[in-house]
Every structure is written in C-alpha cells, then in structure tokens.
Design a protein around this motif. Structure first.
Motif, PDB file in Angstrom:
ATOM      1  N   VAL B 163       0.844  -1.199   0.000  1.00  0.00           N
ATOM      2  CA  VAL B 163       0.000   0.000   0.000  1.00  0.00           C
ATOM      3  C   VAL B 163       0.880   1.250   0.000  1.00  0.00           C
ATOM      4  N   GLY B 164       1.955   1.201   0.802  1.00  0.00           N
ATOM      5  CA  GLY B 164       2.850   2.353   0.882  1.00  0.00           C
ATOM      6  C   GLY B 164       3.482   2.666  -0.454  1.00  0.00           C
ATOM      7  N   ILE B 166       2.338   2.032  -3.356  1.00  0.00           N
ATOM      8  CA  ILE B 166       1.327   2.582  -4.270  1.00  0.00           C
ATOM      9  C   ILE B 166       1.007   4.026  -3.895  1.00  0.00           C
ATOM     10  N   VAL B 167       0.813   4.270  -2.586  1.00  0.00           N
ATOM     11  CA  VAL B 167       0.463   5.625  -2.148  1.00  0.00           C
ATOM     12  C   VAL B 167       1.539   6.618  -2.558  1.00  0.00           C
ATOM     13  N   LEU B 168       2.807   6.222  -2.418  1.00  0.00           N
ATOM     14  CA  LEU B 168       3.879   7.181  -2.632  1.00  0.00           C
ATOM     15  C   LEU B 168       4.264   7.345  -4.092  1.00  0.00           C
ATOM     16  N   LEU B 170       2.207   5.951  -7.163  1.00  0.00           N
ATOM     17  CA  LEU B 170       1.235   5.860  -8.262  1.00  0.00           C
ATOM     18  C   LEU B 170       0.582   7.210  -8.523  1.00  0.00           C
TER      19      LEU B 170
END
Lengths: 480, 204
Positions: B163-164, B166-168, B170
């Motif tokens: 998740v991290g 992707i958050v940072l 994408l």
C-alpha cells in the motif's frame, strides 16, 4: 504435533483481527468504489477503531495468553490499547479538514493509520520477542509512509526517508539485541527469558543484549541519545501526521518498553534501572534546553515530546509498581495535552495556508480569546504548573522516584521542568502581550471540539482525579 | 565425512572471496554478480547442514529476486559510484576505531558464552524428529500452527509495504489510454466494420 490455531486464540485477539480485516475491507472499498470515497472511509475507520475499543472494554481484565504464549492480554494491555485507539481515532478526525485544504486527502491515509494502530496493539500485547518485532515493524512501516504522505513536498519526503533509514537502523539494533538474548537464554518468550535471567543474572552477554534492546526501544519513544530524527520528522511531516506521531505511537512504544523490562528482565532490575536513569535525565535536560531556541512550533513540540518521554521514563526507572502507575497516568495526560496542542497548531491557518512559526501566534488573545486561553492552559499544563493536569502527571512519576530513593533523578527532573517552563510560558507571553497579527481562519467544528475537550480535561482534572489514578493503579498491578 | 568438510572449505573460501570482491569491485555490476556468487555458496553451505529448504529459498529469493532487482537498479539509475566513494578515505580512521571497539566488545561477549541448561534441553528435544519429516514439512507444520500469528502478522507487514509503495508513487494521469479487456472482447463485427456499396466509377 503442535496444537493448531484455536477459537480461544481468536477471541483473545479479536480487536486485532477486527482491525486487520476491517482495514483490508476498506482498502477494497476505496479501490473499487466509483467516485470520491475519502469521507466515507475516514468515518468507517474511526468507527472501526471505536468498535475495537468497545470489544476491549467488554473483554475481561484477567490475564489471558494466546498463540502459544506469544500474545497476552491483561489489565495493562487493555488500558494502553484504549489510550492508543483513542489517540488514533482523534487524530484521524482532526486531519479531515487539513487534508482537504492541503489537497493531499487520500483514502489510504485513514487505512494506514488503522494498520499502524493494529501494529501498536500487537506491540502492547506482545509477550515474545518475535511478536514484539512484528508489531513494531507493522507500526513503523505504516508511519514511514504517512510521514511522506505529502509526496510533492520535498520536506515531507525527506521526513519519510529520514525516519525510514534511522528506523531501519534502530530495528537492526533491536533485532541484534533480541538475538543475543535468545543466544544466552535459549528462549524468545518473555516468561522463559525471565526464568533464565533469574537463574543466571550476571551474564555479560545478556546485559549486552539488553543494552541493544533498550537502544532500539529508546529510538521508538524518541529518548536521548536516540532522538535525532524527531525534530526533522515532526517538522517535515504534514501537521495531522505529526500530531499522530506525537500521540498514539509514543503510548504504544512506552507500553512495550514497560512490558519488556518489567516482565522479561525483572531479575536484573538494577542493571536496566541505571540505563533508564541516564536516558531519562538526558531526555529531560535536552528537551528543556534545545527547545528554547526553536521558532517553528512543530520543532518546539518535538523537543517538548522528547522531554516528556524523559519524564515518563522517570517513573519506569524507579522500577516499581508505583512507578509504572506513574508512567500510565503520565501517558494518559500527555496524550490529551498533545492532542489539544496539535489541534491548536492545526487551527493556525491564514489565507488558505498553514503558518507554523511561534511569532504567528502573536496577539492571539485579542483575535481569538477562547483559543488563546485554552492554548495558554495547555502550555501551563505541559510545563507542569498546578493545579492543571500536567502537574499531577509529573507529581506521580516524581513521587515514585522519591519512594525508590532515586533522589538525584527526581531533583534533576524538577530542575529540567523549571527550565522547560520558560519556553512554554514564552508562547503564552507572545499570545497575550505581543502586537496582534492578522486573525486566523475560522476553525472547523471538529478541531474546536478537540481543543475544547482537552482544555476542559486539563483544567478540571484536579477536581476528580480518582478514576484515572485507580484505573492506572489496577493496570500497573496486573504487570507485577 | 572428508568430502563434506572439503566442500565446506570450498564453499566458505569462495564465499569469503566473493564477499570481499563485492565491496572492492570498481564496477557496481560486477559487485552484484559477486553478491550472487556469494549467495550460491551460502546455499551450498545450507545444503551441507541438511537444511535444503532454506538453501532453495536463499537461491530463489535472494538470487532470483533481490539480486536481480539490485542489478536493475544499478543499471537503470545513473549513479557514479566512484564519486560516492571519494570522501571515504577521510572516514576510514573513525570507522576502523568504532569497528575495532565493537569487535573487542563482541570478543568479550563471546568469551562469556555459556549455554544455559534450557538451551541444552531445547537442542536435545528437537520436535519433530529430523528422521521422520523432511524439513520443508517440518517448517510447514510449525509455520501454520505455532507461528500462525506471526505468519499473519508478516502478511500484514507486506500489505502495508505494498500500500505504501502505491500511495507514494502511483499517479493517475488524465488522458492515458488504458487497455480495457471487456471493451475489446465485447466488440463485434457490427460495431467495428461498416460495409459500403461502392458503385463503379463514382467513389464514395
């Protein structure tokens, strides 16, 4: 044949399982739902944290172990978990307006906070070196990501990267210590370690491992000499994230610290006591002196939190049940004061942007007398001036230190809090006696609520301190 | 017995030499290749110990994934390693001092090594007994029973890492054409082709 996973284990770890499943479900919801789901997921996450809190309240306070002794719940863990959950839920609510105004609202943020909280609950309940490490890593990884959440800002990315590199180093030290302890005691479970320590208490290898473990844990509570990351990370991260860092993870890390030294290394109390005395004196003194020169309020609060961790460690350094009770009371009051202060920092907005300098508070008493009054009370309380809540927090830890005959520690602590009072009172002076600056933007309702509640708690705690003190006493008792 | 000790010295010698080359090679790509050599020899040592599962995991994970990832990073990022190393000499004295102090402390600790009675009894009572189960089965039995909690926790840690990332990183860019498989499959000759009758000599 090993016994498999049982229903009893699941019931014991129900709050954790609920958070894990909930976070995964919300992740699915956020990814697949059409349109903007930030608000929905934010409130769902808050209610998930509240639900976990209710389950903890309903479960009994008796000591139950699960997963072959790797996981434990008792009065202490329930109390600390409730504090952590409250801290996380309130910071999520506090961040709604800020994230929208700064255009960094993403549905992953509340989910990452929930996952970090899950890690914290696992840390609090850890009864084994491996489960402690897993919880710690889960929490830390989520924190690194939220520190860098504002990815277009260089400072935020720097904060995340710095935190990550130093955090990885401290995890390495912790693991090295765990492996040494495992090598010398032959066990990772706290009870087995405690038995081995009782049997062979002057083992130099064991001490070596203990020192490394304490170094790793001290990093997580940002105690001197492992505090270097704190000011930069606090300053660089988005303000609601900083509020989160200062609140819930500190409570969880301190709870973990207490459980490790008290339940696993009970046999060599004098050894860890002298390390903690040094760490706590260094934190109190550095927190008091280094904060004087700060102009950015987030940096100032970072040094203030280093100092407060030093005060909390005074209680732990005394190594008694009374000391642990003091730490628990300290953490509860610290949590409320920190959340209130950061809510005030979040309310410092002008012309659509945030302002973070202490001089921006000038003349607040004329523009917004209510906020100025509560912030002043919070500052007095952080400084530990009676009859506000912060005084009682310090009172109980110093009392424990005196009873444990640690007179130098108590005296240095009181002197450090006098020095610390200077910079807290300076903020009050700027608010009340300096020429007024432009007024802040009107604050959103949820921030007003948090400021009001924490102000009321700080002001009125002395009227009825009984319930918190009794609850903390019961929680501390379950550890000994 | 003599053969296994010969292999032990062979694997160890190559591994130590490769490890030295990792930090001394000038070309970073060579460093990564030496790292892979070191991993292969380490897995050889594990096989000598009778831990074939760990040996295979070492090859699959470290050589197959981590080292190849390193290789990609080294090749894709334009990092001038000789420039990074420039200031190294001035830090050598401090580094050597700290290293020496740690080394002395570790030797002192190692000198104090006494096996506690618990350790001896743990080592004596291996469960399950090695001659009844292959070690893949033994790990599986422990991992999904005694350590199920830690196993699930590790899963959550990996989820956060994903998740991290992707958050940072994408970014949703507008105007990017993506492949929509459903649309492609739903296309029929009716929607894609138009038949026109063209009269001779007139054009459309």
């Amino acid at each position: 044949m090993q016994s498999a996973f049982s229903t009893n284990d699941a019931i014991t770890a129900l709050p954790e399982i609920l958070l894990a499943c909930g976070a995964m479900a919300f992740l699915m919801l956020g990814v697949f739902r059409k349109g903007d789901s930030n608000a929905l997921i934010t409130w769902l996450s808050v209610s998930l944290l509240v639900a976990a809190g209710i389950i903890i309240l309903l479960a009994g306070d008796g000591r139950v172990t699960a997963f072959e002794g790797g996981f434990v719940t008792d009065g202490f863990s329930s109390f600390m978990k409730l504090l952590t959950l409250a801290g996380s839920a309130i910071t999520i609510i506090m961040s709604i307006h800020f994230m929208r105004a700064e255009r960094i609202e993403r549905f992953e943020y509340p989910i990452l906070v929930v996952l970090a909280t899950l890690g914290m609950l696992m840390m609090i309940s850890a009864n084994d070196m491996i489960s402690l490490y897993m919880g710690l890593e889960l929490q830390s990884l989520a924190l690194y990501v939220v520190a860098a959440l504002n990815r277009d800002s260089v400072r935020s990315s720097e904060a995340g990267l710095k935190y990550f590199v130093l955090g990885a180093l401290s995890s390495g030290m912790l693991l090295y210590g765990c492996s040494l302890v495992y090598g010398f005691t032959g066990a990772t479970g706290f009870e087995q370690i405690a038995t081995a320590v009782q049997a062979d208490s002057d083992n130099i290898g064991l001490l070596f491992g203990l020192v490394f473990i304490i170094a790793g844990l001290a990093f997580k509570v940002s105690a001197v000499p492992f505090h270097m990351w704190t000011p930069d990370v606090y300053e660089g991260a988005p303000t609601p994230v900083t509020a989160f860092f200062a609140a819930a993870p500190k409570v969880a890390a301190m709870a973990m610290f207490i459980r490790v030294v008290v339940s696993a290394f009970e046999g060599i109390t004098p050894d860890w006591q002298q390390i903690l005395v040094f760490v706590s004196i260094a934190s109190m003194v550095l927190g008091a002196f280094a904060a004087i020169g700060q102009n950015n309020i987030k940096r100032l609060l970072a040094y203030s939190s280093i100092g407060h961790m030093g005060f909390a460690l005074v209680g732990l350094a005394s190594g008694t049940e009374e000391g642990v009770r003091g730490v628990i009371i300290y953490l509860s009051i610290y949590l409320v004061m920190t959340l209130g202060t950061f809510a005030c920092v979040l309310a410092m907005r002008r012309r659509g942007g945030t302002v973070e300098d202490i001089s921006d508070l000038a003349g607040l008493a004329r523009n917004n007398p209510m906020m100025a009054f509560i912030l002043a009370m919070l500052m007095f309380s952080l400084a530990g001036i009676p009859p506000l809540a912060g005084f009682f927090a310090k009172f109980y830890v110093f009392l424990a230190a005196i009873h444990a005959e640690l007179y130098p520690l108590a005296i240095i602590g009181v002197l450090a809090s006098v020095v610390g009072a200077y910079y807290y009172v300076r903020i009050v002076k700027i608010m009340y006696f300096d020429e007024p600056e432009e007024a802040f933007e009107p604050m959103p309702g949820e921030i007003k609520l948090v400021i009001g509640l924490s102000g009321a708690f700080v002001l009125l705690f002395f009227v009825y301190p009984g319930p918190l003190v009794t609850a903390a006493g019961a929680a501390a008792k379950s550890l000994f | 017995m003599i053969i296994s000790s010969l292999f032990f010295y062979l694997f160890s010698a190559i591994m130590i030499a490769a490890a030295c080359m990792v930090i001394s090679a000038r070309n970073p790509v060579h460093s990564v290749l030496f790292l892979i050599l070191a991993f292969f020899n380490a897995s050889g040592l594990f096989i000598l110990l009778g831990a074939e599962f760990v040996a295979m995991i070492l090859v699959i994970v470290y050589v197959g994934a981590v080292a190849v990832l390193f290789l990609f990073v080294v090749m894709m990022l334009d990092i001038d390693f000789s420039e990074l190393r420039e200031g190294m000499l001035q830090y050598v004295p401090i580094g050597v001092t700290i290293g020496a102090i740690l080394m002395i402390e570790l030797i002192l600790v190692g000198g104090a090594w006494v096996l506690s009675p618990e350790t001896a009894s743990l080592a004596a009572a291996k469960t399950p007994a090695p001659d009844q189960l292959s070690n893949t089965e033994a790990i599986g039995q422990l991992l999904y029973t005694k350590y199920v909690y830690l196993f699930q926790a590790a899963g959550m840690v990996l989820l956060v890492a994903m998740v991290g990332a992707i958050v940072l990183t994408l970014r949703h860019k507008p105007g990017v054409k993506r492949q929509v498989v459903a649309d492609q499959v739903a296309r029929s000759p009716k929607t894609a082709i138009e038949m026109k009758k063209v009269k001779p000599g007139q054009g459309i």
